[in-house]
Write a protein that holds these residues in place. Structure first.
Motif, PDB file in Angstrom:
ATOM      1  N   GLY A   1       0.792  -1.229   0.000  1.00 15.50           N
ATOM      2  CA  GLY A   1       0.000   0.000   0.000  1.00 15.50           C
ATOM      3  C   GLY A   1       0.819   1.271   0.000  1.00 15.50           C
ATOM      4  N   LYS A   2       2.166   1.178  -0.139  1.00 16.25           N
ATOM      5  CA  LYS A   2       3.019   2.364  -0.123  1.00 16.25           C
ATOM      6  C   LYS A   2       3.838   2.428  -1.409  1.00 16.25           C
ATOM      7  CE  LYS A   2       3.459   2.549   4.928  1.00 16.25           C
ATOM      8  NZ  LYS A   2       4.403   2.602   6.072  1.00 16.25           N
ATOM      9  N   TRP A   3       3.834   3.621  -2.011  1.00 21.00           N
ATOM     10  CA  TRP A   3       4.607   3.802  -3.234  1.00 21.00           C
ATOM     11  C   TRP A   3       6.099   3.814  -2.908  1.00 21.00           C
ATOM     12  CZ3 TRP A   3       1.707   2.909  -7.166  1.00 21.00           C
ATOM     13  CH2 TRP A   3       0.356   3.275  -7.157  1.00 21.00           C
ATOM     14  N   GLN A   4       6.884   3.264  -3.788  1.00 24.20           N
ATOM     15  CA  GLN A   4       8.329   3.247  -3.614  1.00 24.20           C
ATOM     16  C   GLN A   4       8.891   4.597  -4.028  1.00 24.20           C
ATOM     17  OE1 GLN A   4       9.574   0.209  -2.138  1.00 24.20           O
ATOM     18  NE2 GLN A   4       7.347   0.371  -1.941  1.00 24.20           N
ATOM     19  N   ARG A   5       9.231   5.409  -3.035  1.00 23.62           N
ATOM     20  CA  ARG A   5       9.596   6.795  -3.287  1.00 23.62           C
ATOM     21  C   ARG A   5      10.853   6.937  -4.135  1.00 23.62           C
ATOM     22  NH1 ARG A   5       6.694  10.344  -0.363  1.00 23.62           N
ATOM     23  NH2 ARG A   5       5.406   9.511   1.321  1.00 23.62           N
ATOM     24  N   ASP A   6      11.770   6.001  -3.998  1.00 24.85           N
ATOM     25  CA  ASP A   6      12.994   6.121  -4.794  1.00 24.85           C
ATOM     26  C   ASP A   6      12.697   5.979  -6.279  1.00 24.85           C
ATOM     27  OD1 ASP A   6      12.219   3.500  -4.309  1.00 24.85           O
ATOM     28  OD2 ASP A   6      14.224   2.713  -4.697  1.00 24.85           O
ATOM     29  N   VAL A   7      11.624   5.265  -6.596  1.00 27.27           N
ATOM     30  CA  VAL A   7      11.261   5.098  -7.991  1.00 27.27           C
ATOM     31  C   VAL A   7      10.404   6.251  -8.487  1.00 27.27           C
ATOM     32  CG1 VAL A   7      10.324   3.445  -9.674  1.00 27.27           C
ATOM     33  CG2 VAL A   7      11.235   2.632  -7.494  1.00 27.27           C
ATOM     34  N   MET A   8       9.761   6.956  -7.534  1.00 22.84           N
ATOM     35  CA  MET A   8       8.873   8.055  -7.910  1.00 22.84           C
ATOM     36  C   MET A   8       9.617   9.178  -8.626  1.00 22.84           C
ATOM     37  SD  MET A   8       5.682   7.526  -7.103  1.00 22.84           S
ATOM     38  CE  MET A   8       4.864   9.088  -6.832  1.00 22.84           C
TER      39      MET A   8
END
Length: 293
Positions: A270-277
């Motif tokens: 349920g959490k976006w992978q911020r490093d990929v954002m």
């Protein structure tokens, strides 16, 4: 010479009705009324624009269903007779504004259709959808609901002696249903669901398409929410009744667009992978089978 009349009550030009269809002529003349005879319009980009919700338009045409009003507006837009723009593009304001394209040949002598002595001007069959039950009384002699005071009284006057050909119009209802089925098929394929092609599955999809959202935008929301909710308890809400209802869809689409431009990063627990954002922007491509729809 314009075929639009600028007098009250609203009188429909027989030739205009034959060129573009009776329903379209009535709606177009009413748009002209709002632009020419009231102070409701706004000036933008060299044109005069007016805003009414579908509900507002529907109150002015109480003998029609809202679907009929939507089809008439969509037909006018496709024919190039009106411009439809969202002048205030924000997450919470996707209001449609309407302006008339007075240069369209259908509104001038340049757009004259060849006449036929044996052809009478007729109303296209199947154009008007039935009024929802309870909206008007069934008696033909019953009084129509009163129009608001800033709305002109509508009277249609079609002369029986007019001879003309009715301009061909696309069947918008069939088109909406076809596109809705494609969105539903993509939802089933993407999520593994088995939603049936029925009214309950298609009605919200059709409604968003009728509002002017693109097929690819609905597909994008499916992809985004599937990536967001798959393998979580929220996966149960990957259904048309949740994804495409009016209060949810605009927000979902805004988030989906940002997700797409960020390279469609994965979502874990349920959490976006911020490093990929932070990935470079990626243009969204409509899946095979949807191009050109």
């Amino acid at each position: 010479m314009s075929l639009l009349l600028k007098v009250k009550p609203l009188v429909i030009s027989p030739e205009l009705a034959c060129r573009i269809g009776l329903n379209e002529a009535i709606v177009l003349q009413q748009i002209c009324y709002w632009l020419e005879d009231t102070t409701a319009g706004v000036d933008h980009d060299g044109r005069r624009w007016v805003y009414n919700t579908i509900e507002d338009w529907n109150e002015q045409f109480p003998w029609w269903s809202s679907d009929t009003v939507k089809r008439a507006l969509t037909s006018l837009k496709k024919s190039g007779l009106i411009y439809v723009e969202q002048l205030k593009k924000t997450q919470h304001d996707r209001t449609n504004y309407y302006a008339i394209n007075h240069a369209n040949p259908l509104l001038t002598d340049e757009g004259k259709l060849p006449s036929s002595k044996s052809a009478n001007c007729t109303v296209r069959r199947g154009q008007a959808a039935p009024i929802e039950e309870g909206k008007l009384t069934s008696s033909m002699g019953a009084n129509c609901p009163r129009l608001t005071e800033n709305t002109t009284e509508i009277t249609t006057e079609i002369t029986t002696g007019a001879s003309c050909q009715v301009a061909a119009q696309p069947d918008r209802d069939v088109e909406l249903t076809d596109h809705a089925k494609k969105v539903l098929a993509h939802l089933n394929q993407t999520t593994g669901a088995k939603f049936q092609v029925c009214k309950s599955s298609l009605e919200n999809i059709r409604a968003r398409l009728a509002e002017g959202y693109e097929l690819g935008e609905l597909v994008l929301v499916v992809d985004y929410k599937n990536a967001h909710w798959q393998n979580t308890e929220q996966a149960q809400y990957l259904r048309p009744a949740t994804l495409f209802i009016p209060k949810n869809f605009p927000g979902y689409l805004q988030s989906a667009t940002k997700w797409d431009k960020s390279g469609r990063p994965p979502c874990v627990n349920g959490k976006w992978q911020r490093d990929v954002m932070q990935m470079p922007s990626a243009n969204y491509e409509i899946p095979d089978g949807f191009r050109g729809a």
